[in-house]
Scaffold this active site. Structure first.
Site, PDB file in Angstrom:
ATOM      1  N   ARG A 263      48.691  41.620  80.478  1.00 44.18           N
ATOM      2  CA  ARG A 263      49.604  42.303  81.386  1.00 44.18           C
ATOM      3  C   ARG A 263      50.680  41.307  81.791  1.00 44.18           C
ATOM      4  NH1 ARG A 263      49.071  42.400  86.813  1.00 44.18           N
ATOM      5  NH2 ARG A 263      46.814  42.327  86.901  1.00 44.18           N
ATOM      6  N   HIS A 267      50.493  44.046  88.534  1.00 45.83           N
ATOM      7  CA  HIS A 267      49.673  45.246  88.403  1.00 45.83           C
ATOM      8  C   HIS A 267      50.508  46.497  88.659  1.00 45.83           C
ATOM      9  CE1 HIS A 267      46.087  47.741  88.547  1.00 45.83           C
ATOM     10  NE2 HIS A 267      46.474  48.211  89.717  1.00 45.83           N
ATOM     11  N   TYR A 276      47.414  35.061  92.074  1.00 42.73           N
ATOM     12  CA  TYR A 276      46.149  34.895  91.350  1.00 42.73           C
ATOM     13  C   TYR A 276      46.320  34.402  89.905  1.00 42.73           C
ATOM     14  CZ  TYR A 276      47.432  39.694  89.938  1.00 42.73           C
ATOM     15  OH  TYR A 276      48.088  40.812  89.485  1.00 42.73           O
TER      16      TYR A 276
END
Length: 371
Positions: A263, A267, A276
């Site tokens: 990805r 998100h 993160y």
């Protein structure tokens, strides 16, 4: 109940290294089992990659303009999206996740209708039966159970329908995933589970999702074959998914395919992925971009030239412009829709509520007297 033969364990295990037919530099890779699709199929896939990338970029812009409430981008995962649509026949069904808008569009749903859910107007803006695409689902893994039930129904009706059920790595930690896998294997239904492992379930890395050697290894526990594929190599995804679909159609039962991808963006627009993961990690995946990889290969094969590239880019821009125009238009709202679709027959209570609301609306638009 008709019994099906149990598979030897060795037939169920995935490869140690994911299947790859075109490497990150665009060079062909020979595989002893899987054949690279011909250039016509790959050129069709490349068109899908170009359009999918443009759709992702346009949707992100529409979020910033306030025309979409949220957009889960599949930037960098377009090979999985395009292949998922391309391997299916006209009678087959796609069960997507919230991140699979490009796959839904590639299946024939208009971009504007696909974005209805993400705009916040309705649960789904398209006719599922017309396009053979289930509504996109925001809860994790719930669509997998629906997909298995649909495949079981198709089997009972004697149809040759295959169901392709998409999910992400995070969904494999949900109970619905395991229930769907178990039911599909026990009842030997024609469904293919396609896990797009993009390394992160929102902010949770894969290492906190499973201790298995791979997600594809989970298939053996349910008695179905698992396979791993380079999810940024559209040629390999087409070959591996295509074989799984053909196997299901021939009565071979369910299987699980894990695509290793990444990805590239957050998100959703509501997520800050810098909390993160490191930027260096994201940058490292740019060299594995599925679009540039296939472009390099097709150019070397003489199947793609500047004129064709320009035509594909222009076509993608037309799609983006149509999506822009559709979402920039204000929706025509009908307040009675709040009551129209609650039940087949409107209850007295709903009728009373609608009459009350209609009266308030009528009073609000009546001209008021004054001096």
């Amino acid at each position: 109940m008709t019994q099906h033969a149990l598979h030897p364990a060795d037939d169920l295990l995935p490869r140690d290294i994911p299947v790859q037919l075109i490497d990150p530099t665009g060079a062909p890779v020979t595989d002893e089992h899987f054949t690279r699709p011909d250039n016509d199929a790959l050129l069709r896939a490349y068109r899908g990659l170009v359009e999918g990338r443009r759709i992702n970029d346009q949707a992100n812009a529409l979020v910033r303009q306030g025309r979409l409430a949220v957009y889960p981008s599949s930037h960098g995962q377009e090979a999985c999206q395009v292949a998922a649509s391309q391997v299916l026949g006209d009678r087959d069904w796609l069960f997507p996740t919230y991140r699979d808008s490009v796959a839904v569009i590639a299946r024939g749903v208009s971009p504007a209708d696909t974005m209805t859910l993400l705009k916040g107007d309705w649960h789904s803006g398209y006719d599922s039966h017309e396009h053979r695409v289930a509504p996109q689902a925001t809860p994790l893994a719930t669509q997998l159970l629906h997909a298995v039930g649909f495949a079981q129904a198709a089997k009972h009706r004697g149809e040759d329908t295959v169901v392709l059920a998409l999910c992400g790595d995070g969904a494999t930690s949900e109970g619905d995933f395991h229930e769907a896998m178990n039911f599909a294997a026990v009842f030997h239904v024609p469904v293919v589970f396609f896990v797009q492992n993009n390394e992160f379930a929102i902010s949770v890395p894969l290492s906190r999702q499973t201790a298995a050697p791979s997600l594809a290894h989970k298939a053996i526990g349910y008695g179905m074959p698992g396979q791993r594929v380079d999810g940024n190599d559209v040629a390999a995804v087409l070959a591996v998914l295509g074989e799984a679909v053909d196997r299901a159609r021939a009565g071979g039962g369910p299987s699980l395919v894990e695509a290793h991808t990444y990805r590239m963006q957050a998100h959703t627009n509501a997520d800050d992925d810098t909390r993160y993961r490191e930027r260096e990690e994201v940058q490292a995946w740019i060299a594995r971009d599925p679009l540039t990889r296939l472009r390099t290969y097709l150019t070397a094969e003489g199947a793609l030239d500047e004129e064709t590239e320009a035509a594909l880019a222009a076509g993608a821009e037309e799609i983006a412009a149509a999506l822009r125009d559709a979402l920039n238009a204000d929706s025509e709202l009908d307040p009675e829709d709040l009551f129209r679709y609650v039940s087949t027959t409107r209850s007295p209570q709903l009728t009373e509520q609608w009459e009350q609301l209609r009266g308030e609306i009528d009073r609000s638009i009546q001209p008021t007297g004054g001096h």
